[in-house]
Scaffold this active site. Structure first.
Site, mmCIF file in Angstrom:
data_model
loop_
_atom_site.group_PDB
_atom_site.id
_atom_site.type_symbol
_atom_site.label_atom_id
_atom_site.label_comp_id
_atom_site.label_asym_id
_atom_site.label_seq_id
_atom_site.Cartn_x
_atom_site.Cartn_y
_atom_site.Cartn_z
ATOM 1 N N CYS A 281 0.846 -1.158 -0.049
ATOM 2 C CA CYS A 281 -0.047 0.092 0.081
ATOM 3 C C CYS A 281 0.859 1.080 -0.132
ATOM 4 C CB CYS A 281 -0.926 0.101 1.233
ATOM 5 S SG CYS A 281 0.038 0.204 2.897
ATOM 6 N N HIS A 318 -3.387 11.324 15.605
ATOM 7 C CA HIS A 318 -3.819 10.373 14.416
ATOM 8 C C HIS A 318 -2.716 9.608 13.890
ATOM 9 C CE1 HIS A 318 -5.874 9.230 10.895
ATOM 10 N NE2 HIS A 318 -4.893 9.636 10.120
ATOM 11 N N HIS A 321 -5.389 4.110 9.774
ATOM 12 C CA HIS A 321 -6.434 3.255 9.648
ATOM 13 C C HIS A 321 -6.346 1.897 9.889
ATOM 14 C CE1 HIS A 321 -7.757 7.338 8.014
ATOM 15 N NE2 HIS A 321 -8.900 6.992 8.347
ATOM 16 N N ASP A 325 -7.906 -6.538 5.562
ATOM 17 C CA ASP A 325 -7.252 -7.255 4.348
ATOM 18 C C ASP A 325 -5.782 -7.792 4.693
ATOM 19 O OD1 ASP A 325 -6.183 -4.624 4.422
ATOM 20 O OD2 ASP A 325 -6.729 -4.385 2.395
ATOM 21 N N ARG A 334 -4.936 -5.271 9.136
ATOM 22 C CA ARG A 334 -3.864 -4.291 8.489
ATOM 23 C C ARG A 334 -3.769 -2.803 9.181
ATOM 24 N NH1 ARG A 334 -3.587 -0.781 3.775
ATOM 25 N NH2 ARG A 334 -5.645 -1.687 3.176
ATOM 26 N N CYS A 336 -2.631 0.480 9.009
ATOM 27 C CA CYS A 336 -1.961 1.402 7.977
ATOM 28 C C CYS A 336 -1.815 2.372 8.592
ATOM 29 C CB CYS A 336 -2.874 1.368 6.656
ATOM 30 S SG CYS A 336 -2.048 2.377 5.454
#
Length: 365
Positions: A281, A318, A321, A325, A334, A336
């Site tokens: 990703c 923050h 997310h 998957d 995952r 990310c």
């Protein structure tokens, strides 16, 4: 006093040569591992250096080796008027050199002021050309700097020290003019000869070990004004304004070294390298955090999507997310995460940075 050890030093030098040639093997694993770890630290950090002349360099080197944050030392001859002097030339009092220890240190672990204050405890700052039983101009005291920015601090600390004495303080505070590495048998002398001569009282070595303890774990949410000054623009945008950095153009998306990932705003541990995987990703991807208690997960309905946002619990930063998957053999999730919300601590630095208790998490399963 030290001249009586010259013959012993020559013999020791032959022995060291023999060991290096493979004629016999005897190495302390712990010492080798520490030196390897320190070398990795020096390779990965903006390590600084300062030079201390404090009498016999055997004891002065051993003293600084005890201090957390000192990542390398070397004994040698500084600020003389010839080139490549030998020990015999230095003790002849014709070269102007001082026995000196090059100290390399990590400024994130120990500051220069503490190193100077500890050095003062090992010398009589009013004694000219003599420390302990050693006499001669090669035993003068001095703090020699290579960074112009250190000059004010060095001179200021010596001036403060002088107020405590009725006699003049004679510690030199000048730039380093030159430095030549001493013969091999002088390096790490007291490690190789624990009963060797030393002008420093043994209790000071124990004091040095305890002088810069690891900080206690205290992770607190930082004020946004503080973070605005502390973080880069991108780090602030990601952590405080829910921004997202570019894929494949961030610091840790392809980081493969062993280590721990901590919240950039608080230093709190969040993820470890053994849970990191290549997801394709373009951002760092983890199968799980160190523990679920370190993060908050919240519904994020921005950009016309329903996603699960991940935030650090203590720092409320923050992070990114979490998706479903991920690799099934790792739990199917995952995480990310934006590189800009993290700081990576390599394995070699985890102990010294206060993350030693997390080292077992890096063991391969």
């Amino acid at each position: 006093m030290k001249n009586i050890f010259i013959v012993l030093g020559i013999v020791l030098g032959i022995a060291v040569f023999a060991a290096g040639s493979g004629l016999f093997k005897h190495t302390k694993p712990g010492k080798v591992e520490l030196k390897k770890e320190n070398q990795e630290t020096m390779d990965n950090k903006n390590v600084r250096e300062i030079y201390f002349a404090g009498g016999c360099f055997w004891g002065t080197e051993h003293f600084f080796q005890q201090i957390r944050g000192v990542v390398g030392t070397e004994v040698g001859y500084a600020n003389g008027n010839t080139q490549n002097p030998t020990y015999e030339e230095v003790v002849s009092h014709t070269t102007g050199f001082a026995e000196t220890v090059k100290v390399k240190y990590d400024p994130e672990q120990v500051d220069l002021k503490l190193l100077i204050d500890l050095y003062f405890k090992t010398i009589d700052p009013t004694s000219k050309d003599q420390q302990g039983n050693d006499r001669g101009n090669q035993y003068r005291t001095g703090i020699y700097f290579t960074n112009k920015n250190d000059e004010a601090l060095v001179k200021g600390e010596v001036e403060k020290l002088a107020k405590n004495y009725s006699k003049p303080v004679v510690v030199e505070t000048i730039p380093l003019k030159n430095f030549y590495r001493a013969e091999d048998y002088h390096q790490d002398y007291l490690d190789k000869n624990p009963g060797g001569y030393c002008h420093i009282e043994p209790g000071l070595f124990e004091m040095a070990k305890k002088a810069n303890p690891l900080p206690k774990e205290t992770y607190k949410k930082q004020d946004k004004k503080v973070l605005k000054e502390k973080l880069t623009a991108e780090q602030y945008n990601v952590t405080q304004e829910n921004g997202t950095e570019k894929p494949f153009q961030n610091e840790y998306w392809n980081e493969t070294r062993e280590g721990i990932y901590v919240d950039i705003t608080t230093g709190e541990p969040l993820f470890v390298s053994t849970d990191k995987f290549e997801s394709g990703c373009g951002w760092p991807s983890f199968s799980k955090p160190i523990t679920k208690s370190l993060i908050d997960e919240k519904l994020d309905s921005t950009h016309g999507m329903d996603r699960v946002e991940v935030r650090s619990k203590t720092g409320d930063a923050h992070l990114g997310h979490v998706f479903t998957d991920g690799p099934q053999d790792k739990g199917g999730l995952r995480y990310c995460i934006n590189s800009a919300s993290l700081k990576f601590i390599p394995k070699a630095e985890m102990e010294s940075k206060g993350y030693g208790k997390y080292l077992p998490l890096l063991d391969k399963k």
